[in-house]
Design a protein around this motif. Structure first.
Motif, PDB file in Angstrom:
ATOM      1  N   SER A 319       0.954  -1.187  -0.084  1.00 46.41           N
ATOM      2  CA  SER A 319       0.161   0.084  -0.022  1.00 46.41           C
ATOM      3  C   SER A 319       0.865   1.237   0.069  1.00 46.41           C
ATOM      4  O   SER A 319       0.570   2.238  -0.693  1.00 46.41           O
ATOM      5  CB  SER A 319      -0.938  -0.097   1.266  1.00 46.41           C
ATOM      6  N   GLN A 322       2.316   1.760  -3.483  1.00 47.76           N
ATOM      7  CA  GLN A 322       1.132   2.494  -4.292  1.00 47.76           C
ATOM      8  C   GLN A 322       1.124   3.891  -4.134  1.00 47.76           C
ATOM      9  O   GLN A 322       0.586   4.540  -4.996  1.00 47.76           O
ATOM     10  CB  GLN A 322      -0.208   1.649  -3.946  1.00 47.76           C
ATOM     11  N   GLU A 323       1.208   4.494  -2.866  1.00 50.79           N
ATOM     12  CA  GLU A 323       1.066   5.755  -2.391  1.00 50.79           C
ATOM     13  C   GLU A 323       2.242   6.487  -3.443  1.00 50.79           C
ATOM     14  O   GLU A 323       2.163   7.429  -4.079  1.00 50.79           O
ATOM     15  CB  GLU A 323       1.552   6.102  -1.193  1.00 50.79           C
ATOM     16  N   ALA A 326       1.411   6.668  -7.034  1.00 51.21           N
ATOM     17  CA  ALA A 326       0.407   7.486  -7.361  1.00 51.21           C
ATOM     18  C   ALA A 326       0.897   8.783  -7.427  1.00 51.21           C
ATOM     19  O   ALA A 326       0.722   9.699  -8.572  1.00 51.21           O
ATOM     20  CB  ALA A 326      -0.644   7.353  -6.417  1.00 51.21           C
ATOM     21  N   ALA A 327       2.023   9.149  -6.793  1.00 43.04           N
ATOM     22  CA  ALA A 327       2.650  10.752  -6.712  1.00 43.04           C
ATOM     23  C   ALA A 327       3.579  10.660  -7.798  1.00 43.04           C
ATOM     24  O   ALA A 327       3.856  11.875  -8.280  1.00 43.04           O
ATOM     25  CB  ALA A 327       3.090  10.704  -5.473  1.00 43.04           C
ATOM     26  N   PRO A 330       2.753   7.304 -11.875  1.00 42.82           N
ATOM     27  CA  PRO A 330       1.257   6.666 -12.225  1.00 42.82           C
ATOM     28  C   PRO A 330       1.265   5.833 -13.292  1.00 42.82           C
ATOM     29  O   PRO A 330       0.050   4.994 -13.178  1.00 42.82           O
ATOM     30  CB  PRO A 330       0.531   8.101 -12.081  1.00 42.82           C
ATOM     31  N   GLU A 331       2.018   5.917 -14.171  1.00 39.50           N
ATOM     32  CA  GLU A 331       1.883   4.784 -15.342  1.00 39.50           C
ATOM     33  C   GLU A 331       2.490   3.684 -15.449  1.00 39.50           C
ATOM     34  O   GLU A 331       3.830   3.668 -14.676  1.00 39.50           O
ATOM     35  CB  GLU A 331       1.989   5.849 -16.677  1.00 39.50           C
TER      36      GLU A 331
END
Length: 543
Positions: A319, A322-323, A326-327, A330-331
């Motif tokens: 998790s 994933q943070e 995302a920041a 993201p791709e």
């Protein structure tokens, strides 16, 4: 202190083949690197870490070595290396080289002899089995996207050999005393040519003992101490830098009692730093520092932002990964091996100069020694159209001339592509252009390094986290020989005023910051910081 020079060094990492081509054949070389030593000296670099430059078929960026006692002919001659070492010494720059002894190339004469004859003295230089286990621990395969097993059958040998990396890189048998003697002989050779130490590639795999009959884990781990003792017997100021991305409880294996590795890459803190940046939360960075075991005695951490591999996130939870994705990635094309990012810092930060400076300010002030990767001084970008890790291995951008001034060869002959267009193309991002701009990143980096070298407390000192009333502000101090420096970093994009809860400091002198701030005049109850702001202080007097 002279023997512990690494405590306050500024380390710069580069691959000779992507730095500068002197003869326009498309490949960087030692004469080209020698020609750019003044650039590195002017930047303030005190130590170079060179990626492998040995003869190699280049299946794995030179980490598949064919000859430990030579220079890849594409990069020059042994004479060119000696001249480079002389010129580096003249400028006060030390050199650390990669020692790749977990494995060799499949084309190395040792392996060719081993596979050809079961009675060869080199047979036991490698790890063989006729019945490999079908299952193996997760994480033992370095490149899960490229290989599906750590065992590969060799028809000529009529047996399977062990490889944690590509199948073209068979693992050496560290349980064999003759292999350990050979490794020390290799170190002795390069020490005589003036190097100041070695970066030990894949250190955890080196001492795993997988498939080695009768392997004793303590004996294998003890080889790290053997290397340390050999180094000390030949050159007292030489160091061992280990690539050991392991959990905090396993770190003591590599430091020992200051009698194994001198320096470790700070993988744990690096991952927590990016998590803190993604969250804009200083507590996350504090937690990262607190996970680190205390480095004993003369041992040191090497802090880094990025290097030649992917930014690995495998020591934090899924998790949390994933943070960060995302920041900053993201791709899917920006990610690698399920838990890595294959981008350079500048594009990860969206080109935000304030945020880029903040990250490097953190790098220079976090307890330990800072590592700068080639091209970071100008904010080089990446090329995501290239496969895997090659996205962050493009050639150095010196000017807006052909191929970024790296080489006059035709572009299709370059050892690695140059970044041509976009915000990070060589026409816009290059050394020559930035050196003419007073407020450029390269000139900021030179100033930051100059001030950092005046603050040995960050490298030598005992660190303490300071409490603040702002959740986004990370504050810490480092004390050494009665002197103290303090650094504040605002991880958020909004300006703030922070109360520094350190009442025993009567006055702080500004050393470095993102802008000119008014003097505090002893008032620590309301310290201003810009969004992504940072300030370094020296303490005048403690009560």
């Amino acid at each position: 202190m002279q023997n512990h020079w690494y405590k306050n060094a500024i380390v710069y990492s580069l691959d000779v083949e992507t730095f500068l081509d002197s003869d326009d054949n498309g490949v960087g070389d030692f004469p080209g690197l020698t020609n750019r030593l003044d650039h590195l000296s002017g930047l303030g670099i005190t130590c170079l870490w060179l990626l492998p430059f040995y003869p190699s078929p280049n299946r794995d960026n030179g980490y598949d070595v064919m000859d430990y006692y030579g220079v890849d002919p594409r990069l020059g001659t042994l004479g060119d290396f000696v001249e480079f070492m002389h010129q580096a010494k003249e400028r006060g720059i030390r050199v650390i080289i990669d020692l790749v002894v977990n494995h060799t190339s499949i084309q190395h004469p040792w392996f060719q002899a081993a596979r050809s004859d079961k009675n060869s003295r080199y047979r036991d230089y490698y790890v063989w089995t006729e019945n490999p286990p079908k299952d193996f621990e997760p994480g033992l395969l370095a490149f899960p996207n490229a290989e599906d097993s750590i065992w590969e059958y060799d028809e000529k040998a009529e047996a399977f050999y062990l490889h944690h990396f590509y199948k073209e890189q068979p693992d050496l048998n560290i349980g064999n005393p003759k292999v350990r003697e050979e490794i020390c002989r290799i170190m002795g050779f390069w020490l005589e040519l003036g190097v100041s130490g070695f970066r030990i590639d894949a250190a955890p795999f080196l001492i795993k003992g997988i498939g080695i009959e009768g392997a004793n884990p303590e004996e294998l781990e003890g080889f790290l101490g053997e290397m340390h003792r050999f180094l000390a017997s030949r050159r007292g100021d030489a160091v061992l830098l280990a690539e050991a991305n392991v959990s905090s409880e396993n770190i003591p294996i590599y430091f020992g009692e200051s009698d194994r590795m001198h320096i470790l890459f700070n993988f744990l803190l690096n991952q927590y730093m990016f998590l803190a940046l993604a969250r804009k939360d200083a507590n996350t960075l504090r937690d990262g520092l607190k996970t680190l075991p205390k480095s004993p005695g003369i041992c040191q951490w090497l802090n880094f932002v990025r290097h030649h591999d992917e930014l690995t996130l495998d020591r934090i939870s899924e998790s949390e990964q994933q943070e960060i994705f995302a920041a900053f990635a993201p791709e899917e094309n920006m990610q690698l091996y399920g838990h890595g990012i294959r981008r350079r810092l500048a594009p990860m930060m969206g080109g935000n100069r304030c945020q880029i400076e903040l990250v490097y300010s953190l790098l220079f002030t976090l307890p330990g020694t800072p590592l700068v990767r080639y091209g970071e001084e100008i904010g080089m970008g990446d090329d995501l159209s290239l496969e895997d890790r090659n996205s962050v291995r493009t050639v150095m951008q010196w000017s807006d001339e052909k191929n970024g001034g790296f080489s006059q060869a035709e572009p299709d002959r370059l050892t690695r592509p140059t970044i041509k267009g976009g915000e990070y193309g060589y026409k816009k991002v290059n050394v020559t252009r930035q050196q003419l701009e007073p407020n450029s990143l390269i000139n900021w980096m030179e100033r930051a390094i100059r001030v950092r070298k005046q603050c040995p407390e960050f490298g030598w000192g005992e660190w303490t986290i300071l409490d603040t009333d702002e959740p986004a502000v990370f504050a810490h101090c480092c004390e050494w020989q009665g002197k103290t420096v303090i650094a504040l970093h605002n991880l958020a994009d909004q300006p703030c005023r922070v109360s520094l809860k350190a009442n025993n400091y009567t006055h702080l002198f500004d050393l470095f910051g993102d802008r000119q701030y008014d003097s505090l005049d002893g008032d620590l109850s309301s310290v201003p910081l810009s969004g992504y702001g940072y300030r370094w202080f020296r303490v005048n007097r403690m009560c």
